[in-house]
Design an enzyme around this catalytic site. Structure first.
Site, mmCIF file in Angstrom:
data_model
loop_
_atom_site.group_PDB
_atom_site.id
_atom_site.type_symbol
_atom_site.label_atom_id
_atom_site.label_comp_id
_atom_site.label_asym_id
_atom_site.label_seq_id
_atom_site.Cartn_x
_atom_site.Cartn_y
_atom_site.Cartn_z
ATOM 1 N N SER A 17 -7.845 -14.954 -1.171
ATOM 2 C CA SER A 17 -8.343 -13.603 -1.337
ATOM 3 C C SER A 17 -9.797 -13.576 -1.799
ATOM 4 O O SER A 17 -10.307 -14.549 -2.354
ATOM 5 C CB SER A 17 -7.466 -12.857 -2.352
ATOM 6 O OG SER A 17 -7.955 -11.554 -2.583
ATOM 7 N N HIS B 129 0.842 -1.197 0.000
ATOM 8 C CA HIS B 129 0.000 0.000 0.000
ATOM 9 C C HIS B 129 0.879 1.249 0.000
ATOM 10 O O HIS B 129 1.951 1.271 0.600
ATOM 11 C CB HIS B 129 -0.908 -0.002 1.235
ATOM 12 C CG HIS B 129 -1.972 1.050 1.213
ATOM 13 N ND1 HIS B 129 -1.835 2.247 1.883
ATOM 14 C CD2 HIS B 129 -3.178 1.088 0.596
ATOM 15 C CE1 HIS B 129 -2.930 2.975 1.691
ATOM 16 N NE2 HIS B 129 -3.755 2.299 0.918
#
Length: 487
Positions: free
Chosen positions: A405, A202
Site C-alpha cells: 500500500s 468501502h
C-alpha cells in the site's frame, strides 16, 4: 484572509450600484473556507483521552453544513448591466481558482492524483459528448467517444487477462458506480445469493446491499484491515444453502489493505462452494491499477474465478473528473442488458448517460504513460510512503503502512483545524495520508514539520497524552507513552 460573505457582499453591492470599476479586486486573495461550528454527536462510541477523563469525540461536520453560497441572480435586460454581471462572475471565478490552487497545496488525505496536464484536450471542451447505452453498440446519438471508451476497456482487459470477446464493461461515473454494477451483476447471476464483505470495505458496498435489498454478512478483519478468512469461513458455513457474492478489496478505504484473493477462493472451496455457486467482485478503486506493477503482489486476473473488477479513473490515473472502469464477463451481462428503442441500442449500465469526456482523458493518459510510466509512478508512491512512515515513527508518532500500500495510517491530529487544513481522512483515533504521484517529498516534509510543531503544543501539558493506537494498528506500531515505554 477575506471572508467569502464579505467578498460577495462587496462585489454584489458594487454591481447593484453600477460601480464595478471602483471595486478593488485582488485575485491573489484566498477566500478562507468558513469553519463550521463543532457539533457533538450522540452516536459516537469512541472516547478521547484528555485531561485524565473520558469524553465523546467532537465531530466537525465539514461539508454537511451549508454555511455560504455564491448566489445565482437574474441578469438585467440592460446591456451595460450585462457587462457588469460578466465582470462580477469573472471576479468570483478568479477568486475560486485561487482557492482551488491553495487547497490543492494542502491535499493529502484522499486518494486523488492531482498531477496532470490535459492541455491537448481543451479543444474538445465545447462539445456535449455523451456515451449513451452500451459502449459496444452504436446509438442514434452521434456526439460520443465510444471509440476511445472501448480502447480504454481493451487496455484494462489486457491488464486483467481477459480476451476481447469474453468481457463486457464501460467507463463509469465513479468508483461507487463500479461497485454498484459489479454487485448488481452478482445479484442477477445469483438472485438468492448472500453478499459477503469485510467490515472495512468501502461504504458503497453496503449501500449496494441496501439498494438491492440483499442479505449481507459483514466479515471481520485482521489488524492490517485485510479480510479475516477464518471468520469468512464461519459465515459461509452458516449459509451453505445459498450462493455467495463476495466483495474483495484491492486496497481498503482507511488502511489500504489488500484482501488475499487466493485465500478467499480457497475459503470458498474449503466450505464446499463450487465455482458455479459464487461470484467475486474485486473493488480496486485505488490500488487496482497500482498492484499489477508491484513485485510480489498477488495477481488480480480473470484467469481466476472472479466475476468483475472495478477501478477509479480519478485516483491513481489522475483524471480531472470522477470516473472509473468496470469490467465483467460477457456471459453475465445478458441478464442485465435490455433493448432501448429510443437509443437504437442496448443498455446494461447503471446510469445510462455517461460522461463522454472521461474516456478521452483516460485514453490520453494511458497512451502518454503506458505500463512503464505507471510502474515508475507506483514505485515513486511506495518509496515516498515508506519515507513518510519512517519519519513519523522517528518523530515518535504512531504509524503503520501495509506492505502493498501507499496509504500511511497514523495518529489522528488533536486539532480539527489542522485536519481541515491538510484535508485528512479520519476514523476513530486514526488519520491517513494517501501518497499519490502528485505528493512530493517536499510536500511530505512540509506536512511533517507542521505536524511535529503542532504536537509540541497539543501535548505540552503532561496531563494530555497522544491516543493509543494499539487496537487499530498494532502495539508494535503504536508510539503512545505506554507502548513506547514497553519498547
Amino acid at each position: 484572509m477575506v471572508g467569502t460573505s464579505a467578498v460577495i457582499e462587496s462585489i454584489s453591492s458594487a454591481v447593484n450600484g453600477k460601480d464595478v470599476a471602483d471595486v478593488r479586486f485582488d485575485p491573489t486573495v484566498v477566500v478562507a473556507e468558513p469553519v463550521p461550528a463543532v457539533v457533538k454527536s450522540d452516536n459516537v462510541d469512541e472516547v478521547v483521552n484528555g485531561g485524565g477523563e473520558e469524553k465523546k469525540r467532537e465531530i466537525v461536520l465539514g461539508r454537511n453544513i451549508h454555511t455560504s453560497s455564491f448566489s445565482v441572480t437574474e441578469p438585467d435586460a440592460d446591456d451595460d448591466s450585462t457587462g457588469d454581471k460578466e465582470a462580477y462572475m469573472a471576479s468570483v471565478l478568479a477568486r475560486y481558482r485561487k482557492t482551488l490552487t491553495d487547497r490543492t497545496m494542502y491535499h493529502l488525505g484522499y486518494p486523488y492524483n492531482l498531477d496532470f496536464d490535459y492541455g491537448a484536450l481543451t479543444q474538445l471542451q465545447h462539445f456535449s459528448i455523451n456515451n449513451l447505452g452500451d459502449p459496444f453498440i452504436e446509438s442514434n446519438y452521434g456526439v460520443h467517444s465510444r471509440q476511445f471508451e472501448v480502447g480504454v476497456l481493451d487496455w484494462f482487459a489486457r491488464l486483467w487477462d481477459i480476451e476481447k470477446d469474453q468481457y463486457w464493461g464501460y467507463i463509469t461515473n465513479c468508483g461507487t458506480e463500479g461497485n454498484l454494477h459489479g454487485i448488481l451483476v452478482g445479484r442477477e447471476v445469483f438472485p438468492e445469493g448472500i453478499l459477503y464483505a469485510s467490515k472495512e470495505s468501502h461504504y458503497s458496498v453496503f449501500k449496494a446491499a441496501r439498494m438491492y435489498r440483499m442479505e449481507c454478512e459483514k466479515v471481520g478483519t485482521l489488524l492490517t484491515g485485510e479480510i479475516d478468512c477464518a471468520d469468512f469461513k464461519v459465515k459461509l458455513l452458516s449459509n451453505k444453502d445459498k450462493p455467495a457474492i463476495i466483495n474483495v478489496n484491492i486496497g481498503t478505504t482507511v488502511k489500504g489493505a489488500v484482501d488475499d484473493l487466493d485465500l478467499v477462493i480457497k475459503a470458498l472451496e474449503d466450505c464446499g462452494f463450487s465455482h458455479d455457486r459464487f461470484y467475486i467482485h474485486c473493488d480496486g478503486a485505488l490500488f487496482g491499477l497500482m498492484m499489477p506493477f508491484v513485485k510480489r503482489a498477488p495477481k488480480v486476473t480473470f484467469k481466476k474465478p472472479i466475476g468483475s473488477v472495478s477501478v477509479s479513473g480519478h485516483k491513481f490515473v489522475g483524471c480531472p473528473m470522477p470516473c472509473g472502469v468496470q469490467l465483467t464477463r460477457l456471459e453475465h451481462i445478458n441478464a442485465l442488458s435490455s433493448n432501448v428503442e429510443y437509443l437504437a441500442s442496448r443498455d446494461a449500465t447503471i446510469m445510462g448517460s455517461r460522461n463522454g469526456h472521461a474516456p478521452l482523458f483516460l485514453w490520453y493518459t494511458l497512451n502518454r504513460k503506458g505500463y512503464k510510466g505507471f510502474q515508475k509512478e507506483v514505485q515513486k508512491c511506495l518509496r515516498n510512503a515508506h519515507y513518510l512512515k519512517d519519519r513519523l515513527i522517528g518523530a515518535g508518532i504512531s504509524a503503520m503502512l501495509n506492505e502493498l500500500s501507499s496509504t500511511v495510517v497514523f495518529e489522528r491530529p488533536k486539532d480539527e483545524e489542522f485536519v481541515r487544513k491538510w484535508q485528512l481522512a479520519c476514523e476513530r483515533n486514526m488519520a491517513h495520508v494517501v501518497v499519490m504521484p502528485s505528493v512530493t517529498v517536499d510536500k511530505l516534509d512540509h506536512f511533517l514539520d507542521e505536524l511535529v510543531k503542532a504536537r509540541s503544543i497539543w501535548y505540552k501539558d503532561d496531563n494530555v497524552k497522544p491516543p493509543c493506537l494499539a487496537s487499530d494498528i498494532g502495539s508494535q506500531n503504536c508510539c503512545c507513552p505506554q507502548h513506547r515505554a514497553i519498547s
